[in-house]
Every structure is written in C-alpha cells, then in structure tokens.
Design a protein around this motif. Structure first.
Motif, PDB file in Angstrom:
ATOM      1  N   GLY A   9      -4.164   7.224   1.106  1.00 17.10           N
ATOM      2  CA  GLY A   9      -4.014   7.966  -0.140  1.00 17.10           C
ATOM      3  C   GLY A   9      -2.539   8.101  -0.459  1.00 17.10           C
TER       4      GLY A   9
ATOM      5  N   GLY B 107      -5.125   9.831   6.822  1.00  7.80           N
ATOM      6  CA  GLY B 107      -6.255  10.270   7.625  1.00  7.80           C
ATOM      7  C   GLY B 107      -5.785  10.986   8.874  1.00  7.80           C
TER       8      GLY B 107
ATOM      9  N   GLN C  75       0.819  -1.202   0.000  1.00  8.81           N
ATOM     10  CA  GLN C  75       0.000   0.000   0.000  1.00  8.81           C
ATOM     11  C   GLN C  75       0.858   1.260   0.000  1.00  8.81           C
ATOM     12  OE1 GLN C  75      -2.902  -0.150   3.134  1.00  8.81           O
ATOM     13  NE2 GLN C  75      -3.683  -2.146   2.520  1.00  8.81           N
TER      14      GLN C  75
ATOM     15  N   SER D  92      -7.709   3.552   8.273  1.00  8.63           N
ATOM     16  CA  SER D  92      -8.873   3.015   7.568  1.00  8.63           C
ATOM     17  C   SER D  92      -8.815   3.281   6.073  1.00  8.63           C
ATOM     18  CB  SER D  92     -10.165   3.614   8.148  1.00  8.63           C
ATOM     19  OG  SER D  92     -10.149   5.027   8.053  1.00  8.63           O
ATOM     20  N   ARG D  93      -7.994   4.243   5.654  1.00  7.87           N
ATOM     21  CA  ARG D  93      -7.827   4.527   4.229  1.00  7.87           C
ATOM     22  C   ARG D  93      -6.425   5.060   4.001  1.00  7.87           C
ATOM     23  NH1 ARG D  93      -7.249   9.814   3.767  1.00  7.87           N
ATOM     24  NH2 ARG D  93      -8.415  11.262   5.083  1.00  7.87           N
TER      25      ARG D  93
END
Length: 343
Positions: free
Chosen positions: A227, A192, A182, A224-225
């Motif tokens: 970018g 986040g 990731q 949780s996310r």
C-alpha cells in the motif's frame, strides 16, 4: 664418382629423413616443436596447447568486446530511463507518479536512482552470462568433457536452489519490485509486516522506518501486498462530528468554508491539487452526526493537509457555536455498599 690420386672416391648417398613422432592428426605445430626441442610428448601436445591458447585468446577477446558493447547499451538505456526517455518496449516501466501528475519532464532523483539500480543489475547479469559461456567454450577447446561438469552443476544448482528457495524468492521479488516501481526511497508505504517511510531498497530486503523511529528489515519475499501512500496522489480525509439537532446545511457550509480557507493559505496551497469536496453526512450514531470532507493532495502531503483542515473546521465550529457530540451515558453499574469487600 670422383678420382683422387688415381683412386675412385665414392660419392656419399643421401641420408634417409629422420623419423618424427608426428602424425597427420597431431597438427602442423608438431614437427616444428619436435625440431626445436626433440621431445616426443611435447611435440605431440604442441598443437593442442598452441591452438587452444590461440582460440582461448580469441574467445576472451570476443567475450570482452561483446560485454563492452552490451554494457554500453545498458548504460544508454538506463540513462534514457533516468531522463524519462524509454523505448516502446519499456514504456510500461515508466515512473507512474510522474505520469499521473504530468511531471514527466522533471528529472526526479527517485527515477535516476531506480534507473541506476536496474542498469547495475542488468550489467551484472550480462557479465555473468557472457563470461560463463566463454569459460565453457575454453574448456571445450582443451578437450575437457563438459557433460559430467554440466550434469554436476545442474544437480548442485538444483540442491542449492531447493535449499535456498527463500533467498531466491527474495531476489526475484526485489527485481520485480524495482522494475514495476511499486515504491521508492522516501515513500510512505504499508507492506503488511511493517508500515512507515522507506529508507532503502535492496534485492533481498527493504528497510522501513515507522512513526516511532523503529527501523524494520522486511524480506522482499514476504511482501504479499504493497500500500503506497506516496504514489500518484493522496487524499486528505476528515470526519467532523457534530451534535444532534445541528442545522446540517449550515454546519456543512461552515466546514467547507473553513477547510477551503485552510488549504489555500501558504504553505499548504502548494501541496493541494484540487478543491475541497464535502461528501455530506457520513454516519449517524447515538452520540453524533459525522460530516466528511476530502481534498486531493500531492503524494505524502495528506497528513499535514488533514491536520490543518481539522483544526480550521474545529475552530470554526467553536466560533459558530455548533453543538458538539453528546457523551454517551455510562453503562457501569454503581457499586453497592460492601460490594468488592468479600473475601
């Protein structure tokens, strides 16, 4: 019967065999140890001890051999992953950035670090599993009842897992983040809770340095996310406002020419992957008409390219005397004499 001095001498009868404490269930080592030591309890326990010791040595040797073979296989797998050669089963885990930019033949440092980390984790798991099974088998060879031990271990593991569920969540999230690639060290990410450049990745926390130099420690379980601004490719996007009454086609041509000239000069040319695209009018407000331009860049290079493009377009607009945006009239109510002096 023999005769000496005319008198018969009786021949001694054979002695009955000495009784031993060994039975058929005590094993073959019982009589040997009893003849050497003459100790009942040691003789009866000899078969259990000696057989257990022999089986323990065999179990340990087999565990070490299996661990060595599996570690060798994990090292070969990690080395192949670091060099870009993966079996068909693990091809979805290949470095995504290298695939998109057609640089799979390049041995990136990020890929090697990721492969080394995953290999170390797999070797630790293999060692823990193999030695744990060997320990349980050894206890069973010495007659230890494993049912209460396993039941107690299950209860303790359940209690620890329930109490430390956040820690377990962090570790599992860290493992999947590394497997799925990731983000990596040096990537510019938005997680986040924090945004910035990744400095280190652990199984429990990820450290990020933001634009102001603050070092953030983000638990993997809280992410949780993700970018990622540094994976695959980036896009440098600029919005240039011009005043109302501007010849839009003329301003668009000037902006496109200036932006293309900026990105084709060194050192920015090496970071640009495509041509400048003029998307046209992005928005119309009471103050200005906004034109949008984009260009595809290498990962993480969009900021430098964006600044160069914006500077070049602004200079070109000034030289071409393109009307700037108008300033909105002030909506503040002028103060009247004596206002604000009450009290």
């Amino acid at each position: 019967m023999s005769f000496r001095s005319g008198l018969p001498i009786p021949t001694p009868l054979p002695l009955p065999p000495a009784e031993t404490p060994c039975s058929a269930t005590d094993g073959p080592w019982c009589e040997v140890v009893y003849q050497v030591t003459g100790t009942d309890w040691l003789a009866r326990a000899s078969s259990v001890v000696i057989d257990g010791a022999i089986k323990t040595v065999l179990i340990v040797a087999l565990a070490v051999l299996v661990r060595s073979l599996l570690h060798r296989g994990v090292r070969r797998l990690a080395r192949g992953a670091g060099e870009g050669h993966l079996p068909a089963l693990l091809r979805p885990l290949r470095d995504r950035g290298a695939q998109r930019l057609q640089m799979a033949a390049v041995l990136s440092e990020r890929r090697r670090q990721r492969a080394a980390t995953i290999g170390s984790l797999l070797r630790s798991i293999v060692s823990l599993v193999i030695y744990g099974i060997a320990f349980v088998l050894i206890l069973g060879e010495f007659g230890v009842n494993l049912a209460p031990i396993l039941a107690s271990a299950g209860v303790i593991g359940l209690a620890v897992g329930f109490g430390a569920q956040n820690l377990v969540k962090d570790f599992l999230s860290g493992i999947f983040m590394m497997l799925e690639d990731q983000y990596g060290v040096g990537d510019t990410v938005d997680l986040g809770p924090a945004s910035g450049t990744v400095e280190s990745i652990g199984l429990r926390v990820t450290t990020i340095r933001d634009a102001e130099g603050t070092l953030w420690y983000v638990r993997n379980g809280e992410i949780s996310r993700v970018g990622n601004h540094s994976q695959h490719f980036s896009i440098a996007l600029i919005d240039v406002p011009v005043g109302h009454g501007t010849n839009i086609p003329h301003a668009t041509a000037i902006a496109e020419a200036a932006a293309r000239e900026a990105v084709t000069e060194a050192p920015l040319a090496a970071n640009v992957l495509g041509e400048v695209s003029v998307l046209g009018v992005q928005s119309v407000t009471a103050e200005a008409v906004t034109l949008r331009l984009t260009v595809t860049t290498k990962p993480g290079q969009q900021v430098a390219v964006r600044r160069a493009m914006f500077g070049a377009v602004s200079t070109a607009f000034t030289q071409a005397q393109i009307p700037p945006p108008t300033t909105a009239p002030s909506t503040a109510v002028p103060a009247t004499p004596g206002q604000g002096l009450a009290g």
